[in-house]
Each structure stands twice: as structure tokens, then as C-alpha cells.
Design an enzyme around this catalytic site. Structure first.
Site, short mmCIF file in Angstrom:
data_model
loop_
_atom_site.label_atom_id
_atom_site.label_comp_id
_atom_site.label_asym_id
_atom_site.label_seq_id
_atom_site.Cartn_x
_atom_site.Cartn_y
_atom_site.Cartn_z
N CYS A 110 0.89 -1.16 0.00
CA CYS A 110 0.00 0.00 0.00
C CYS A 110 0.93 1.21 0.00
CB CYS A 110 -0.90 0.01 1.23
SG CYS A 110 -1.83 1.55 1.37
N CYS A 113 -0.42 4.20 2.36
CA CYS A 113 -0.42 4.13 3.82
C CYS A 113 -0.04 2.73 4.25
CB CYS A 113 -1.77 4.57 4.39
SG CYS A 113 -3.21 3.91 3.53
N SER A 114 -0.96 1.97 4.83
CA SER A 114 -0.60 0.62 5.27
C SER A 114 -1.79 -0.33 5.17
CB SER A 114 -0.07 0.66 6.71
OG SER A 114 -1.04 1.23 7.56
N CYS A 115 -2.61 -0.19 4.13
CA CYS A 115 -3.75 -1.08 3.93
C CYS A 115 -3.25 -2.52 3.89
CB CYS A 115 -4.49 -0.75 2.64
SG CYS A 115 -5.18 0.91 2.65
#
Lengths: 208, 84
Positions: A110, A113-115
Site C-alpha cells: 500500500c 499508507c498501510s492497507c
């Protein structure tokens, strides 16, 4: 982390906190004070977050390896397949399984962000959230894979999925050669978290 | 499809590196609430169709390590134009 009791009944870390940590604790205290959430809610949420781990993903992958009909369902309707295995994936808006083959490897990132498919894999590792991984995975995925120990030949295609929106991805790694006749529980031990992110293959056929 | 090259503030889910690049629709995921609206406490309506768009590395980077490898990005309809 070391903690200390303070005046209002719960524990705060003793060490100097970062700006963001202070803000988080302040918001938490306000929400509790105003009765919007309770200490019990917070504790339950922590336990829920901690209970989700890559073991969920490993169970699904091992079942898919031994049961072709389950594998077909897991790819066609991953959330229903999770429910079948007693794994709650309802928190995911849309869940997509990417099947690796001899000639195709998938990798998930991602970049924004940090999906991450948290119900299936738990919390993402720190490297997954690092700028280094987020930058390099879309530019030069093969060198990232090499660092994880996976050397792909040039006739293998690499597809990097940048999960920017409502979809959460999980890689279904290749079943390691030489695992014919292994039990699901034995197979599940070969399914690492990183193999389901796609930066490496499942572990080789050495009983764990 | 060509990804729009726009530079505006907000909760944009189209990564910078893919803006202005040309790829093709690999899959249509369906309609989702618009995150650019939801992020600001609005209702996310009207829903936007979300596409899985595939790009060759060679169409994204100047010096790709493996030109025929692909990068696939989930992109909402309002960020896409038909390729010229």
C-alpha cells in the site's frame, strides 16, 4: 513496556512519550471521561486486534492446497470461504485472493499508507509500513523479493498490487514441492506471513 | 485507460506515481462510497466505480528493471479517462 498507575485509575507508560502517543492517550482519556467508550471496550478491542494473526491466513492457504473445491471457493468468494473456516473477515470491505503459479508471482503493497488484510494476517509488520518498502516494491519488486530470499527467473511474471482503495489482497502462495500427503496442520506451518504478502514463497518442504 | 494528471489536496487514493500513466482495466470491482468525500465527514455519495487498472512497468518508469512486469492499482472512475 513499563507502566505506572496515575490518578485516574489506569496505566500510562513511564517513559517520555512522543507527540503522537501523548495525543492518543489524551483522546482516549477524553472518550472515556465523556462515556463514549469504556475501559472495557478498549481492552476488548486490544484483545480482538491481538487475536488476529497470520495463523488465520495459513489455515486458509493449507486448506486451499489440499482441497481444490475449497480453493475454487476461496478465490471466487474469499469472505464466504473464511466464514466456512470460522474466520471473521466481515471487517474487510472487499477481499481478493491472488493465486501464484510457477510463472506468476503477486506482491502486495500500500504505497499510500498501510492497507493490509488485518482480519486474515493480523497487524502488518513494520517493514510493510516503511517508506523503503512502499517505494521500492512498485519500482523494483524483484530486488525486494531477492532480499527476502526469492530469486525469480526472467520467465516468471511479477504483478505488484498497490492496494489504494477498498480492496484487501492476500496472496495464495504455491504449494511447496515434495509435500504430497502432508496434513493440513503440517502444511500450515510452511505458510509464512511474508509468503501471503508475496515477498517470498512458502517455506520449503522441511517439517517444521 | 489514462489516469488523470491532477494535483489537488484532499484524501486522494490515486498515488502520484501513476497519475498521467496509461494502462488497461483488468477487473471492475463495483461501486463504492467515494473516500475523497468520506474522509471529510461527508456521505461518500454518489458512489464511484472502482477499477483494477494494470500497467506495464515500462509505461510507468523510465528505466524499468523488468519492463513486462506489471503494477496494478485500484482506481476510482473519476480519475480515469479513455486512452487516446
Amino acid at each position: 513496556m513499563s507502566t505506572a498507575n496515575d490518578a485516574h485509575g489506569h496505566e500510562h507508560p513511564k517513559n517520555e512519550l512522543s507527540h503522537y502517543a501523548k495525543r492518543i492517550y489524551a483522546i482516549r482519556d477524553l472518550l472515556v471521561e465523556k462515556g463514549i467508550i469504556s475501559e472495557k471496550d478498549i481492552q476488548e478491542q486490544i484483545e480482538y486486534q491481538e487475536a488476529r494473526s497470520p495463523a488465520n491466513g495459513a489455515k486458509l492457504v493449507a486448506r486451499a492446497w489440499v482441497d481444490p473445491e475449497f480453493k475454487a471457493r476461496f478465490i471466487a468468494d474469499p469472505k464466504a470461504a473464511c466464514a466456512e473456516m470460522g474466520i471473521d473477515a466481515t471487517a474487510i470491505n472487499e477481499f481478493v485472493v491472488l493465486e501464484n503459479t510457477e510463472k506468476l508471482r503477486h506482491m502486495i503493497v500500500c504505497t499510500l499508507c498501510s492497507c493490509y488484510p488485518r482480519p486474515i494476517l493480523g497487524r502488518p509488520p513494520d517493514w510493510y509500513k516503511s517508506f523503503n518498502y512502499r517505494k521500492r516494491s512498485v519500482v523494483d519488486p524483484r530486488s525486494v523479493m531477492r532480499e527476502f530470499g526469492l530469486n525469480l527467473s526472467h520467465d516468471v511474471e511479477v504483478r505488484v498490487h498497490d492496494s489504494t482503495a477498498d480492496i484487501r489482497y492476500l496472496v495464495l502462495p504455491l504449494r511447496p514441492l515434495g509435500t504430497e500427503g502432508w496434513s493440513e496442520a503440517e502444511l500450515a506451518k510452511l505458510v509464512t506471513r511474508d509468503s501471503m504478502i508475496g515477498v517470498m514463497d512458502a517455506l520449503p518442504a522441511i517439517r517444521q | 485507460m489514462k489516469v488523470k494528471f491532477e494535483d489537488r489536496p484532499g484524501h486522494i487514493r490515486t498515488p502520484w506515481y501513476i497519475r498521467g500513466k496509461t494502462g488497461w482495466v483488468e477487473r471492475i470491482y463495483g461501486d463504492f462510497l467515494n473516500p475523497e468525500s468520506l474522509a471529510f465527514g461527508r456521505d461518500g455519495l454518489p458512489k464511484k466505480t472502482l477499477y483494477l487498472v494494470a500497467f506495464y512497468q515500462s509505461d510507468v518508469w523510465e528505466k524499468p528493471q523488468a519492463p513486462k512486469d506489471k503494477v496494478l492499482v485500484d482506481i476510482y472512475e473519476h480519475w480515469l479517462d479513455p486512452a487516446a
